[in-house]
Design an enzyme around this catalytic site. Structure first.
Site, PDB file in Angstrom:
ATOM      1  N   GLN A  55     -43.845-109.675   6.180  1.00  0.00           N
ATOM      2  CA  GLN A  55     -44.922-108.707   6.389  1.00  0.00           C
ATOM      3  C   GLN A  55     -46.277-109.384   6.615  1.00  0.00           C
ATOM      4  O   GLN A  55     -47.213-108.733   7.087  1.00  0.00           O
ATOM      5  CB  GLN A  55     -45.021-107.738   5.205  1.00  0.00           C
ATOM      6  CG  GLN A  55     -43.820-106.797   5.107  1.00  0.00           C
ATOM      7  CD  GLN A  55     -43.950-105.862   3.933  1.00  0.00           C
ATOM      8  OE1 GLN A  55     -43.638-106.236   2.811  1.00  0.00           O
ATOM      9  NE2 GLN A  55     -44.432-104.649   4.174  1.00  0.00           N
ATOM     10  N   CYS A 104     -44.304 -97.786   3.132  1.00  0.00           N
ATOM     11  CA  CYS A 104     -44.266 -99.220   3.445  1.00  0.00           C
ATOM     12  C   CYS A 104     -45.609 -99.638   4.007  1.00  0.00           C
ATOM     13  O   CYS A 104     -46.159 -98.955   4.872  1.00  0.00           O
ATOM     14  CB  CYS A 104     -43.157 -99.496   4.463  1.00  0.00           C
ATOM     15  SG  CYS A 104     -42.999-101.237   4.900  1.00  0.00           S
ATOM     16  N   LEU A 105     -46.114-100.772   3.523  1.00  0.00           N
ATOM     17  CA  LEU A 105     -47.402-101.269   4.003  1.00  0.00           C
ATOM     18  C   LEU A 105     -47.354-101.606   5.495  1.00  0.00           C
ATOM     19  O   LEU A 105     -48.394-101.633   6.147  1.00  0.00           O
ATOM     20  CB  LEU A 105     -47.809-102.510   3.200  1.00  0.00           C
ATOM     21  CG  LEU A 105     -48.055-102.252   1.700  1.00  0.00           C
ATOM     22  CD1 LEU A 105     -48.143-103.567   0.942  1.00  0.00           C
ATOM     23  CD2 LEU A 105     -49.311-101.427   1.504  1.00  0.00           C
ATOM     24  N   HIS A 146     -35.638-102.057  -0.775  1.00  0.00           N
ATOM     25  CA  HIS A 146     -36.642-101.900   0.286  1.00  0.00           C
ATOM     26  C   HIS A 146     -37.293-103.252   0.606  1.00  0.00           C
ATOM     27  O   HIS A 146     -37.373-103.645   1.779  1.00  0.00           O
ATOM     28  CB  HIS A 146     -37.706-100.881  -0.161  1.00  0.00           C
ATOM     29  CG  HIS A 146     -38.866-100.742   0.761  1.00  0.00           C
ATOM     30  ND1 HIS A 146     -39.208 -99.553   1.370  1.00  0.00           N
ATOM     31  CD2 HIS A 146     -39.783-101.650   1.212  1.00  0.00           C
ATOM     32  CE1 HIS A 146     -40.259 -99.737   2.145  1.00  0.00           C
ATOM     33  NE2 HIS A 146     -40.636-101.002   2.069  1.00  0.00           N
ATOM     34  N   GLU A 147     -37.735-103.967  -0.438  1.00  0.00           N
ATOM     35  CA  GLU A 147     -38.432-105.240  -0.201  1.00  0.00           C
ATOM     36  C   GLU A 147     -37.513-106.268   0.447  1.00  0.00           C
ATOM     37  O   GLU A 147     -37.914-106.963   1.386  1.00  0.00           O
ATOM     38  CB  GLU A 147     -38.992-105.802  -1.517  1.00  0.00           C
ATOM     39  CG  GLU A 147     -40.165-105.038  -2.075  1.00  0.00           C
ATOM     40  CD  GLU A 147     -41.251-104.774  -1.047  1.00  0.00           C
ATOM     41  OE1 GLU A 147     -41.516-105.644  -0.193  1.00  0.00           O
ATOM     42  OE2 GLU A 147     -41.820-103.675  -1.084  1.00  0.00           O
TER      43      GLU A 147
HETATM   44 ZN    ZN Z   1     -41.954-102.287   3.188  1.00  0.00          ZN
END
Ligand code: ZN
Length: 181
Positions: A55, A104-105, A146-147
């Site tokens: 990310q 989510c970022l 998720h991560e």
């Molecule tokens: Zn995420």
């Protein structure tokens, strides 16, 4: 170290399978800088609870999770102090799934309903290079899946059970968030 830009859905790095982080480099300046960048960048978001290296456009299998408060926008959860996960592997203990609205970022201002297994084991290396194992259930199991999906090039939008349960966050809060009155 530095607050990095969080790349967003559409950036190709988010769709790549990240490389294992070389274990002999845990503790190196490169590793410590990556961990600090992840920590600083996550903290700067104000409400993020996890961040994976892809990310911030770094293609290694490293992620951090930090759940400081028992109450998040996802509801009450068990707090988890800031923890670094290197090369994590998930094993599903129980296939039974439960659904949560995820955000989510890298997909800002959106929420989506995703069902995932609710009992998992995670084998990983910590920031000192020691092998660790933890078991997680409930919402925490969802957070970890998720991560770590980010390390395999997946986003939660790939896991949506029903695209009708995909919403802007303001509309989510208005129409979908369970009312507590
Ligand atoms: Zn995420």
């Amino acid at each position: 170290m530095a607050i990095k830009e969080i790349i967003r859905m559409g950036h190709p790095t988010l769709r790549e399978v990240a490389q294992p982080f070389p274990l002999q480099e845990i503790g190196s300046e490169k590793f410590n800088n990556l961990v600090t960048d992840l920590k600083d960048t996550l903290e700067a978001t104000g409400n993020g609870i996890g961040l994976a290296a892809p990310q911030i456009d770094v293609g290694f299998r490293v992620a951090v999770i930090n759940i400081p408060n028992p109450t998040t926008r996802y509801g009450p959860v068990t707090p988890l102090p800031f923890t670094v996960f290197v090369n994590p592997e998930i094993t599903v203990i129980n296939e039974q799934t439960e659904g949560y609205w995820e955000g989510c970022l890298s997909v800002p201002n959106m929420m989506g309903y995703v069902e995932r297994p609710q009992q998992i084991r995670v084998d990983y290396f910590d920031r000192t290079g020691s092998a660790q194992t933890i078991e997680l259930d409930g919402f925490l199991a969802t957070v970890f899946q998720h991560e770590f999906d980010h390390l395999d090039g997946f986003l939660y939008v790939d896991r949506l059970k029903d695209t009708r349960l995909f919403s802007f966050d303001t509309e989510y809060a208005h129409y979908h968030l369970p009312k507590t009155e």
